[in-house]
Write a protein that holds these residues in place. Structure first.
Motif, PDB file in Angstrom:
ATOM      1  N   GLY A  40       0.835  -1.252  -0.243  1.00  0.00           N
ATOM      2  CA  GLY A  40      -0.169   0.136   0.138  1.00  0.00           C
ATOM      3  C   GLY A  40       0.912   1.163  -0.017  1.00  0.00           C
ATOM      4  N   GLY A  41       0.329   2.340   0.321  1.00  0.00           N
ATOM      5  CA  GLY A  41       0.836   3.476   0.302  1.00  0.00           C
ATOM      6  C   GLY A  41       1.356   4.302   1.705  1.00  0.00           C
ATOM      7  N   GLY A  42       1.477   3.423   2.576  1.00  0.00           N
ATOM      8  CA  GLY A  42       1.912   3.873   3.995  1.00  0.00           C
ATOM      9  C   GLY A  42       3.071   4.152   4.391  1.00  0.00           C
ATOM     10  N   LEU A  43       4.095   4.263   3.383  1.00  0.00           N
ATOM     11  CA  LEU A  43       5.294   4.246   3.529  1.00  0.00           C
ATOM     12  C   LEU A  43       5.973   5.733   3.225  1.00  0.00           C
ATOM     13  CD1 LEU A  43       6.786   0.887   2.570  1.00  0.00           C
ATOM     14  CD2 LEU A  43       6.261   1.623   4.826  1.00  0.00           C
ATOM     15  N   GLY A  44       5.217   6.609   2.885  1.00  0.00           N
ATOM     16  CA  GLY A  44       5.548   8.001   2.588  1.00  0.00           C
ATOM     17  C   GLY A  44       5.627   8.224   1.073  1.00  0.00           C
ATOM     18  N   GLY A  45       6.407   9.267   0.389  1.00  0.00           N
ATOM     19  CA  GLY A  45       6.154   9.677  -0.828  1.00  0.00           C
ATOM     20  C   GLY A  45       7.333  10.427  -1.022  1.00  0.00           C
ATOM     21  N   TYR A  46       7.359  11.366  -2.216  1.00  0.00           N
ATOM     22  CA  TYR A  46       8.428  12.275  -2.476  1.00  0.00           C
ATOM     23  C   TYR A  46       8.011  13.356  -3.262  1.00  0.00           C
ATOM     24  CZ  TYR A  46      13.242  13.392  -4.045  1.00  0.00           C
ATOM     25  OH  TYR A  46      14.494  14.175  -4.240  1.00  0.00           O
ATOM     26  N   ASN A  47       8.448  14.604  -3.040  1.00  0.00           N
ATOM     27  CA  ASN A  47       8.340  15.644  -3.760  1.00  0.00           C
ATOM     28  C   ASN A  47       8.785  16.009  -5.294  1.00  0.00           C
ATOM     29  OD1 ASN A  47       6.442  16.584  -1.664  1.00  0.00           O
ATOM     30  ND2 ASN A  47       8.115  17.621  -0.673  1.00  0.00           N
ATOM     31  N   TRP A  48       8.112  15.945  -6.300  1.00  0.00           N
ATOM     32  CA  TRP A  48       8.536  16.170  -7.368  1.00  0.00           C
ATOM     33  C   TRP A  48       8.212  17.509  -8.275  1.00  0.00           C
ATOM     34  CZ3 TRP A  48      11.264  12.014  -9.316  1.00  0.00           C
ATOM     35  CH2 TRP A  48      11.333  10.865  -8.988  1.00  0.00           C
ATOM     36  N   GLY A  49       9.097  17.963  -9.062  1.00  0.00           N
ATOM     37  CA  GLY A  49       8.982  18.994  -9.966  1.00  0.00           C
ATOM     38  C   GLY A  49       9.200  20.281  -9.257  1.00  0.00           C
ATOM     39  N   LEU A  50       8.964  21.392  -9.935  1.00  0.00           N
ATOM     40  CA  LEU A  50       9.286  22.751  -9.561  1.00  0.00           C
ATOM     41  C   LEU A  50       8.192  23.317  -8.256  1.00  0.00           C
ATOM     42  CD1 LEU A  50      10.052  24.837 -12.662  1.00  0.00           C
ATOM     43  CD2 LEU A  50      11.649  23.770 -11.071  1.00  0.00           C
ATOM     44  N   THR A  51       7.058  22.765  -8.481  1.00  0.00           N
ATOM     45  CA  THR A  51       5.982  22.964  -7.412  1.00  0.00           C
ATOM     46  C   THR A  51       5.966  21.921  -6.351  1.00  0.00           C
ATOM     47  OG1 THR A  51       4.332  21.744  -8.705  1.00  0.00           O
ATOM     48  CG2 THR A  51       4.614  24.184  -9.215  1.00  0.00           C
ATOM     49  N   GLU A  52       6.993  20.880  -6.404  1.00  0.00           N
ATOM     50  CA  GLU A  52       7.079  19.903  -5.324  1.00  0.00           C
ATOM     51  C   GLU A  52       5.759  19.215  -5.044  1.00  0.00           C
ATOM     52  OE1 GLU A  52       9.238  21.089  -1.909  1.00  0.00           O
ATOM     53  OE2 GLU A  52      10.989  21.446  -3.132  1.00  0.00           O
ATOM     54  N   THR A  53       5.155  18.888  -6.180  1.00  0.00           N
ATOM     55  CA  THR A  53       3.926  17.892  -5.804  1.00  0.00           C
ATOM     56  C   THR A  53       4.338  16.404  -5.524  1.00  0.00           C
ATOM     57  OG1 THR A  53       2.934  19.150  -7.751  1.00  0.00           O
ATOM     58  CG2 THR A  53       1.704  17.057  -7.008  1.00  0.00           C
TER      59      THR A  53
END
Length: 399
Positions: A40-53
């Motif tokens: 699942g998605g319970g291990l965090g994420g990462y900010n991508w792009g100039l707007t840091e999505t």
């Protein structure tokens, strides 16, 4: 029926015993398929792009354990049945013992550095459960009055042998070795009388302490009151003793029946909104009348039901403690019935075989040390709806 038996007043005497192995496969919290890993998605994420999505990542939520097996329960029972004086007196007694092993539990001793998002399952739990069950009955009559007196009583005590509990600094804080559902908390010594009392007592680490606040015992003697001073208090939240008794009488068509039931050796916790005055600030939530029995500067009663009341929840006063549990023992008048059965001679001309009228009351009265709400609800603030009191009038007939 045995030729060697020559005790005329004993009509029946039977001994019985049994032993058996049973199993169970249910996982805690309704989980299924413990042998499969889930993602699942319970291990965090990462900010991508100039707007840091932020983009969520995918990882292993639950680690599957392929060698899980059924938990097992070895059940043993021994007892006897006795009837005497032409079955006027009867008695049943049973002793039972069960040892459950390989109980399916979620690991508790794994540290966070293992990187697991959810603790895996394992066959590591073990506990025992044993007790006694009895029923007794006496039937007789005094002239035209017939009567029956009966009762039942059971005592059950369990003990957790293993549950993969992480070792604690103080042995008395361990849940292992105690009953399932055992209450734990600090030992309350009373209320602080004044500032001098506070200054000469161990330092309590649960926020600001003022006169009228709850005073706790320093169990480990380190000069501070912390979570390290909690220990077993009261009983479990599951009654150890369950009992009931009643009687029935009949006289020339009239009959009366009454039945009581109760529980003992059980403790429930206190807290939450409504019970704790002004838990979310002055003017919010209703208050129990019991809030009038509280410590104040004008009424520094060391035996007040409530400690000093504050605007919001006092962290110190509402720690789990021997002061914040209540005795759930009770005796309930569960049923009472009065009836009259008309004679067949009177009914025969009307073509009626039988006719009985009755008045039945349920949950008629409750006797308990705890008087703020029905303790059988087991709630911390009386939020559950109690049992209703009901009265029925009825007629039963056949043609």
């Amino acid at each position: 029926n045995e030729p060697f038996w020559h005790v005329p007043f004993i009509n029946v005497l039977k001994f019985r015993g049994s032993i058996g192995l049973v199993g169970a496969e249910a996982l805690p919290n309704g989980e299924r398929y413990g042998y499969l890993s889930t993602y699942g998605g319970g291990l965090g994420g990462y900010n991508w792009g100039l707007t840091e999505t932020i983009t969520p990542g995918v990882g292993e939520d639950n680690i599957g354990v392929t060698n899980l097996t059924w938990e097992k329960g070895l059940k043993k029972n021994i007892g006897f049945e006795l009837k005497m004086f032409n079955n006027a007196i009867s008695l049943d007694v049973d002793y039972f013992h069960e040892r459950r092993t390989d109980i399916l539990v979620q690991r508790k001793s794994l540290p966070a550095i293992t990187g697991t998002n959810s603790q895996p399952f394992a066959n590591m739990g073990e506990m025992t459960n044993q007790g006694v069950e009895t029923t007794a009955e006496f039937n007789s009559n005094i002239g035209p009055v017939g009567y029956r007196i009966y009762g039942n009583w059971s005592f059950t005590r369990n003990k957790i042998i293993e549950q993969d509990e992480a070792k604690k600094k103080e042995a008395y804080r361990m849940r292992t070795g105690h009953r399932y559902g055992q209450q734990f908390g600090l030992i309350a010594l009373g209320l602080f009388a004044d500032q001098q009392d506070i200054d000469t007592s161990p330092v309590q680490k649960f926020g600001t302490v003022r006169p009228g606040d709850v005073k706790y015992q320093d169990l480990n003697g380190d000069g501070e009151i912390t979570i390290e001073d909690e220990t077993a208090i009261g009983y479990s939240n599951i009654p150890e003793i369950i009992y009931g008794f009643g009687a029935q009488f009949d006289y020339k068509g009239f009959d009366v029946g009454i039945f009581f039931r109760g529980q003992a050796h059980v403790s429930y916790g206190l807290g939450g909104s409504t019970f704790i005055p002004f838990i979310e600030g002055v003017g919010k939530h209703n208050l129990y009348e019991k809030a009038l029995d509280r410590w104040t500067v004008d009424n520094p009663n060391p035996n007040a039901f409530y400690p000093r009341i504050s605007n919001g929840r006092s962290t110190n006063n509402w720690q789990a403690s021997s002061r914040n549990i209540y005795d759930g023992s009770l005796l309930r008048l569960a049923d009472i019935e009065v009836g009259y059965t008309f004679s067949k001679k009177l009914l025969a001309p009307m073509g009626i075989k039988s006719l009985r009228i009755y008045l039945l009351g349920n949950n008629v009265a409750l006797f308990s040390k705890w008087d703020m709400w029905d303790p059988e609800t087991g709630t911390q603030n009386g939020s559950n709806y109690p049992l209703s009191r009901k009265f029925n009038i009825g007629l039963r007939t056949s043609f």
